[in-house]
Write a protein that holds these residues in place. Structure first.
Motif, PDB file in Angstrom:
ATOM      1  N   ASN A  13     -24.205 -18.053 114.740  1.00  0.00           N
ATOM      2  CA  ASN A  13     -24.358 -17.278 113.522  1.00  0.00           C
ATOM      3  C   ASN A  13     -24.424 -18.239 112.328  1.00  0.00           C
ATOM      4  O   ASN A  13     -23.415 -18.831 111.957  1.00  0.00           O
ATOM      5  CB  ASN A  13     -23.168 -16.329 113.375  1.00  0.00           C
ATOM      6  CG  ASN A  13     -23.265 -15.483 112.123  1.00  0.00           C
ATOM      7  OD1 ASN A  13     -24.066 -15.767 111.232  1.00  0.00           O
ATOM      8  ND2 ASN A  13     -22.454 -14.452 112.054  1.00  0.00           N
ATOM      9  N   PRO A  14     -25.624 -18.427 111.731  1.00  0.00           N
ATOM     10  CA  PRO A  14     -25.736 -19.464 110.713  1.00  0.00           C
ATOM     11  C   PRO A  14     -24.878 -19.199 109.480  1.00  0.00           C
ATOM     12  O   PRO A  14     -24.284 -20.120 108.929  1.00  0.00           O
ATOM     13  CB  PRO A  14     -27.229 -19.453 110.362  1.00  0.00           C
ATOM     14  CG  PRO A  14     -27.767 -18.171 110.885  1.00  0.00           C
ATOM     15  CD  PRO A  14     -26.881 -17.720 111.973  1.00  0.00           C
ATOM     16  N   LYS A  15     -24.766 -17.917 109.097  1.00  0.00           N
ATOM     17  CA  LYS A  15     -23.980 -17.607 107.894  1.00  0.00           C
ATOM     18  C   LYS A  15     -22.512 -17.940 108.102  1.00  0.00           C
ATOM     19  O   LYS A  15     -21.883 -18.577 107.256  1.00  0.00           O
ATOM     20  CB  LYS A  15     -24.150 -16.135 107.535  1.00  0.00           C
ATOM     21  CG  LYS A  15     -25.553 -15.829 107.054  1.00  0.00           C
ATOM     22  CD  LYS A  15     -25.670 -14.434 106.499  1.00  0.00           C
ATOM     23  CE  LYS A  15     -27.045 -14.264 105.867  1.00  0.00           C
ATOM     24  NZ  LYS A  15     -27.258 -12.926 105.340  1.00  0.00           N
ATOM     25  N   ALA A  16     -21.986 -17.513 109.240  1.00  0.00           N
ATOM     26  CA  ALA A  16     -20.575 -17.782 109.510  1.00  0.00           C
ATOM     27  C   ALA A  16     -20.331 -19.284 109.577  1.00  0.00           C
ATOM     28  O   ALA A  16     -19.300 -19.781 109.108  1.00  0.00           O
ATOM     29  CB  ALA A  16     -20.167 -17.117 110.815  1.00  0.00           C
ATOM     30  N   THR A  17     -21.302 -20.022 110.134  1.00  0.00           N
ATOM     31  CA  THR A  17     -21.136 -21.474 110.251  1.00  0.00           C
ATOM     32  C   THR A  17     -21.117 -22.130 108.874  1.00  0.00           C
ATOM     33  O   THR A  17     -20.318 -23.035 108.619  1.00  0.00           O
ATOM     34  CB  THR A  17     -22.258 -22.067 111.110  1.00  0.00           C
ATOM     35  OG1 THR A  17     -22.426 -21.252 112.253  1.00  0.00           O
ATOM     36  CG2 THR A  17     -21.915 -23.463 111.552  1.00  0.00           C
ATOM     37  N   VAL A  18     -21.992 -21.653 107.977  1.00  0.00           N
ATOM     38  CA  VAL A  18     -21.999 -22.207 106.618  1.00  0.00           C
ATOM     39  C   VAL A  18     -20.663 -21.973 105.945  1.00  0.00           C
ATOM     40  O   VAL A  18     -20.036 -22.889 105.391  1.00  0.00           O
ATOM     41  CB  VAL A  18     -23.139 -21.569 105.776  1.00  0.00           C
ATOM     42  CG1 VAL A  18     -22.947 -21.880 104.298  1.00  0.00           C
ATOM     43  CG2 VAL A  18     -24.487 -22.063 106.246  1.00  0.00           C
ATOM     44  N   ILE A  19     -20.193 -20.721 106.005  1.00  0.00           N
ATOM     45  CA  ILE A  19     -18.916 -20.387 105.365  1.00  0.00           C
ATOM     46  C   ILE A  19     -17.797 -21.244 105.957  1.00  0.00           C
ATOM     47  O   ILE A  19     -16.978 -21.823 105.232  1.00  0.00           O
ATOM     48  CB  ILE A  19     -18.583 -18.890 105.572  1.00  0.00           C
ATOM     49  CG1 ILE A  19     -19.626 -18.025 104.854  1.00  0.00           C
ATOM     50  CG2 ILE A  19     -17.167 -18.576 105.126  1.00  0.00           C
ATOM     51  CD1 ILE A  19     -19.281 -17.658 103.451  1.00  0.00           C
ATOM     52  N   ARG A  20     -17.784 -21.357 107.287  1.00  0.00           N
ATOM     53  CA  ARG A  20     -16.714 -22.098 107.944  1.00  0.00           C
ATOM     54  C   ARG A  20     -16.734 -23.567 107.508  1.00  0.00           C
ATOM     55  O   ARG A  20     -15.700 -24.139 107.158  1.00  0.00           O
ATOM     56  CB  ARG A  20     -16.866 -21.987 109.464  1.00  0.00           C
ATOM     57  CG  ARG A  20     -15.597 -22.261 110.211  1.00  0.00           C
ATOM     58  CD  ARG A  20     -15.833 -22.274 111.701  1.00  0.00           C
ATOM     59  NE  ARG A  20     -16.353 -21.016 112.213  1.00  0.00           N
ATOM     60  CZ  ARG A  20     -17.378 -20.936 113.064  1.00  0.00           C
ATOM     61  NH1 ARG A  20     -17.981 -22.026 113.478  1.00  0.00           N
ATOM     62  NH2 ARG A  20     -17.803 -19.777 113.496  1.00  0.00           N
ATOM     63  N   ALA A  21     -17.931 -24.160 107.502  1.00  0.00           N
ATOM     64  CA  ALA A  21     -18.023 -25.573 107.117  1.00  0.00           C
ATOM     65  C   ALA A  21     -17.586 -25.768 105.679  1.00  0.00           C
ATOM     66  O   ALA A  21     -16.871 -26.726 105.356  1.00  0.00           O
ATOM     67  CB  ALA A  21     -19.452 -26.071 107.306  1.00  0.00           C
ATOM     68  N   MET A  22     -17.995 -24.873 104.789  1.00  0.00           N
ATOM     69  CA  MET A  22     -17.597 -25.027 103.394  1.00  0.00           C
ATOM     70  C   MET A  22     -16.088 -24.894 103.239  1.00  0.00           C
ATOM     71  O   MET A  22     -15.445 -25.667 102.520  1.00  0.00           O
ATOM     72  CB  MET A  22     -18.296 -23.964 102.525  1.00  0.00           C
ATOM     73  CG  MET A  22     -19.662 -24.334 102.007  1.00  0.00           C
ATOM     74  SD  MET A  22     -19.923 -26.032 101.530  1.00  0.00           S
ATOM     75  CE  MET A  22     -19.899 -25.955  99.773  1.00  0.00           C
ATOM     76  N   LEU A  23     -15.491 -23.894 103.923  1.00  0.00           N
ATOM     77  CA  LEU A  23     -14.043 -23.709 103.816  1.00  0.00           C
ATOM     78  C   LEU A  23     -13.298 -24.934 104.349  1.00  0.00           C
ATOM     79  O   LEU A  23     -12.348 -25.401 103.727  1.00  0.00           O
ATOM     80  CB  LEU A  23     -13.613 -22.459 104.597  1.00  0.00           C
ATOM     81  CG  LEU A  23     -14.020 -21.112 103.989  1.00  0.00           C
ATOM     82  CD1 LEU A  23     -13.600 -19.977 104.915  1.00  0.00           C
ATOM     83  CD2 LEU A  23     -13.395 -20.925 102.618  1.00  0.00           C
ATOM     84  N   LEU A  24     -13.753 -25.465 105.492  1.00  0.00           N
ATOM     85  CA  LEU A  24     -13.093 -26.651 106.052  1.00  0.00           C
ATOM     86  C   LEU A  24     -13.225 -27.830 105.108  1.00  0.00           C
ATOM     87  O   LEU A  24     -12.264 -28.558 104.848  1.00  0.00           O
ATOM     88  CB  LEU A  24     -13.714 -27.002 107.404  1.00  0.00           C
ATOM     89  CG  LEU A  24     -13.295 -26.133 108.584  1.00  0.00           C
ATOM     90  CD1 LEU A  24     -14.105 -26.523 109.809  1.00  0.00           C
ATOM     91  CD2 LEU A  24     -11.813 -26.317 108.849  1.00  0.00           C
TER      92      LEU A  24
END
Lengths: 380, 418
Positions: free
Chosen positions: A244-255
């Motif tokens: 899921n590209p959106k979830a991956t973007v959010i996750r990477a930004m949060l990390l």
């Protein structure tokens, strides 16, 4: 084959560093100083125990900043906002730490959690805007940097500054003893001699090392880290295989933001115990440099952070001895970054050409591959 | 030749827009009268223009690079080079040479960016960031070597620098014509206190009196850029490299050369902006005096939809916020009133276009801002400097669908790719 890979991996950083030293030496010659004397001076001063302690203290926040940037970079996400994220995280963490008193390990843990939370909150905004409105994270994080600094200024002036302070240097209240991070002098001195000049080896380097190891394990041993990595390598393939590209973007930004929150803590927890106007700036941008030099690999970033930390710690001797202006180090650092990114690009292209040729030979049987043909395939 | 229908005439639309803006400003000024007189005045107008120029130049620089398909995050670093080389050139050879050398310094930064991104195919953002890291290192070293040894200079600043000189427009703002002082028309009307007309003339007076020659040169670069990029074969080639480099290549355009030229021009513009800050705005080189204006210039590129005129309007808007807080802190508070009124008007427009949800949201924002205005005495001093950044974020969030960037912007291009 493996030997060639190692040579290839080392070729870029080594040649970039050599090139930078040559350029800086040429600059030194141009202004009429002897570069060899200057480098020799820095080397001998830089090998003293005190300088090495200083190097470690400077490299710790740089390493954290490099990891914070690399989390994004690994999936082609440019978090330019590390700078703002760590500043506001440090301010709020220092304030929260001063406001409570808890038993020692809990107190430190609470400050760390606050810092990581604030950092990820800020980077999360950029991630959210990217996935919902398609706002490019480079622009949004640049803008958020300015907004973060304005918020820091406002909060310092109005709510968070120590009201009992009469000096002009605004600062937050000091964190109690239980919230301070122990130094590693005792440990280091059992192996070496006494550290002179009141220097302390900051204990936060252990946290930085743990973060680096977790980052590596996350990328190589977890499903989530794998998603992040392949999205960076080929977003279309990743999406096709169910990421899921959106979830991956959010996750990477949060990390990325969470790690960014840690950058200011070596200073807050181990040195100043408060946030004030002299709080170190620019670590976020330096982190980008370190991540670029280290190719976003935890070990590479460590080398980059130690190199920058060492250069910063050893440079003052140049002024003391009068051999050369210490500012030559800032040129050296700038050139290293630019030539490293160019060198990596060149090496990766050579490697691709190499692999394409190998593949062409392997697939077309024993016949010698036509060089021209291989080249055209490579350039694509 | 068909005459352009009056409704669609660009000139008419712009005139109405500008008149409307001045009307809103005038009304707000009347409402906020005892608190501030600076919302619309000659001084504010002149200061806005001076503050806008470096942002405009950075924005034009961004347009040049991005129209050729190269993202230039390094504008900030090129601007920093411009401030240093501008000040140095002005000290050594005089202010005009300072501008020229500042441009050259920025262009050298642009060349570096072009070599990395076009020549070696490095990622544009990475190269730009690297240049932003390298530039302050270079200037710090050079200051140490050169300015620190001069009287009045130091590691972080240069001695005072002379400006290129200023001009009052003859017949409009009382400029001299061969030694004869012509009448100051705008100034005279501005002093009458006629509603709207005087305000209009105060603005006109502000932007036509005591104007730096460098400002005029910078303003000339707006139509200059439009002409070069949209009316010449060279411009068409440059833009084709930003839209579809492979197609451009197939038509015989030397894509690499076009990109090199555009990025070097981009750096030159940013360098001009930096030199303007050092020579015209502050009269001194100081470390970090660009204060992120290169990034704001980048914002105006997006703001202005990759059009020079749009970047110009964006820079005026940001320059206004900048000028107001420098001149008069209380005027910033009145800015809340202005924002509230302006958002309210946009809301009415949305209502007329039957967009009830958007109108409701905007009305709510308008009401909130006006409420904020009424219950506070002053606004925090940190807010005005970040208004450009907040505005850019809002534009990106709410108007993305109306923006169109060059199709191949930011992509690597290798000759012979498909």
């Amino acid at each position: 084959m493996t030997a060639r890979r190692i040579v290839m991996a080392l070729a870029a950083p080594v040649s970039a560093f050599t090139f930078s030293v040559l350029i800086s030496s040429a600059v030194l010659i141009a202004v009429g100083t002897n570069p060899i004397d200057a480098w020799a001076e820095m080397l001998s001063f830089g090998m003293r125990l005190e300088t090495l302690v200083e190097t470690s203290n400077r490299a710790t926040p740089l390493y954290l900043a490099g990891i914070a940037v690399a989390v994004g970079f690994r999936m082609n996400l440019f978090n330019i906002g590390v700078e703002g994220q760590y500043t506001i995280a440090a301010l709020l963490a220092a304030s929260a730490g001063a406001a409570v008193s808890l038993p020692a390990p809990l107190h430190i843990l609470m400050i760390i959690i606050v810092a990581m939370f604030v950092g990820s909150l800020f980077s999360g905004v950029a991630g959210y805007l990217k996935v919902t409105r398609g706002v490019h994270e480079v622009i949004s994080t640049i803008m958020l940097n300015a907004i973060a600094w304005a918020m820091v200024g406002y909060l310092m002036r109005t709510w968070l500054a120590d009201p009992n302070d009469t000096t002009l240097n605004l600062k937050t209240r000091e964190i109690a003893e239980s919230g301070r991070f122990p130094n590693l002098n005792g440990l280091l001195q059992t192996f070496t001699r006494d550290i002179k000049g009141g220097r302390e080896l900051g204990g936060f380097i252990i946290v930085a090392a743990v973060v680096g190891i977790i980052f590596h394990l996350y990328l190589t041993r977890t499903r989530s880290g794998y998603d992040l990595r392949i999205t960076g390598l080929n977003p279309f393939a990743a999406e096709a295989s169910g990421v899921n590209p959106k979830a991956t973007v959010i996750r990477a930004m949060l990390l990325s933001g969470a790690v960014a929150g840690l950058i200011g803590l070596p200073e807050i927890l181990g040195d100043d115990f408060k946030y004030d106007l002299s709080f170190t700036k620019g670590l976020g941008f330096a982190g980008i440099a370190v991540a670029l030099i280290g190719r976003n690999h935890p070990a590479g970033i460590a080398i980059g952070a130690l190199l920058f930390g060492w250069l910063d710690s050893a440079a003052p001797i140049l002024d003391v001895r009068g051999d050369a202006p210490r500012e030559i180090v800032s040129i050296l650092q700038g050139v290293v970054v630019l030539s490293a990114v160019v060198a990596y690009e060149v090496v990766s292209r050579v490697r691709q050409a190499q692999e394409a040729r190998d593949a062409a030979i392997a697939t077309s049987g024993p016949l010698p591959a036509n060089d021209n043909q291989a080249n055209t395939e490579v350039d694509r | 030749m068909n005459p352009v229908p009056l409704k669609e005439s660009r000139v008419l639309r712009w005139t109405i827009a500008i008149l409307g803006l001045v009307l809103v400003l005038s009304v707000t000024q009347e409402l906020a009268r005892p608190e501030t007189n600076d919302l619309i005045s000659a001084g504010t107008a002149g200061s806005t223009l001076r503050r806008a120029v470096p942002i405009l130049l950075a924005g034009l620089g961004g347009i040049w690079a991005e129209r050729a398909g190269v993202v230039n995050i390094g504008l900030e670093g090129m601007m920093i080079l411009g401030t240093w080389f501008g000040a140095w050139g002005a000290l050594e050879f005089g202010p005009w040479w300072g501008i020229v050398i500042g441009i050259a310094g920025g262009a050298a930064g642009g060349l570096l960016h072009a070599v990395a991104t076009v020549g070696f195919g490095v990622d544009h953002i990475i190269s730009g960031v690297a240049i932003n890291i390298l530039a302050p290192g270079i200037t710090r070293f050079l200051s140490r070597e050169i300015f620190a040894t001069q009287t009045g200079g130091g590691i972080t600043q240069s001695p005072r620098v002379e400006s290129v000189g200023h001009v009052d427009f003859p017949f409009l703002s009382g400029g001299e014509v061969f030694g004869w002082a012509s009448p100051d028309t705008f100034g005279w009307i501005a002093d009458r206190g006629w509603f709207l007309v005087s305000d209009l003339c105060a603005v006109a007076s502000g932007v036509t009196s005591n104007v730096s020659w460098a400002t005029l040169l910078a303003l000339a670069l707006v139509p200059g850029t439009v002409y070069l990029l949209w009316r010449t074969p060279f411009g068409l080639r440059v833009r084709s490299c930003g839209e579809h480099p492979v197609a451009a290549d197939s038509l015989g355009v030397n894509v690499y050369r076009m990109k090199y030229a555009a990025v070097i021009i981009s750096g030159g513009m940013a360098g001009f902006g930096g030199a303007f800050i050092a020579i015209e705005q502050t009269g001194i080189y100081r470390e970090a005096q660009t204060q992120g204006r290169g990034f704001i210039g980048l914002a105006t590129v997006i703001f202005g939809n990759w059009q020079p005129l749009g970047a110009f309007l964006g820079s005026i808007l940001f320059g206004f916020a900048d000028a107001l807080q420098l001149r008069d802190r209380t005027a910033v508070h009145a800015l809340l009133l202005l924002t509230g009124v302006a958002v309210g008007l946009v809301a009415l427009r949305a209502l007329r276009r039957s967009q009830p949800v958007g109108a409701a949201v905007l009305l709510l924002i308008s009401a909130l801002v006006l409420w904020w205005y009424s219950v506070t005495e002053s606004v925090m001093s940190e807010l005005p400097p970040v208004t450009p950044h907040i505005a850019t974020l809002l534009v990106l969030v709410f108007a993305t669908s109306r923006l169109r960037m060059p199709a191949a912007d930011g992509m690597r291009y290798r000759k012979g790719q498909e």
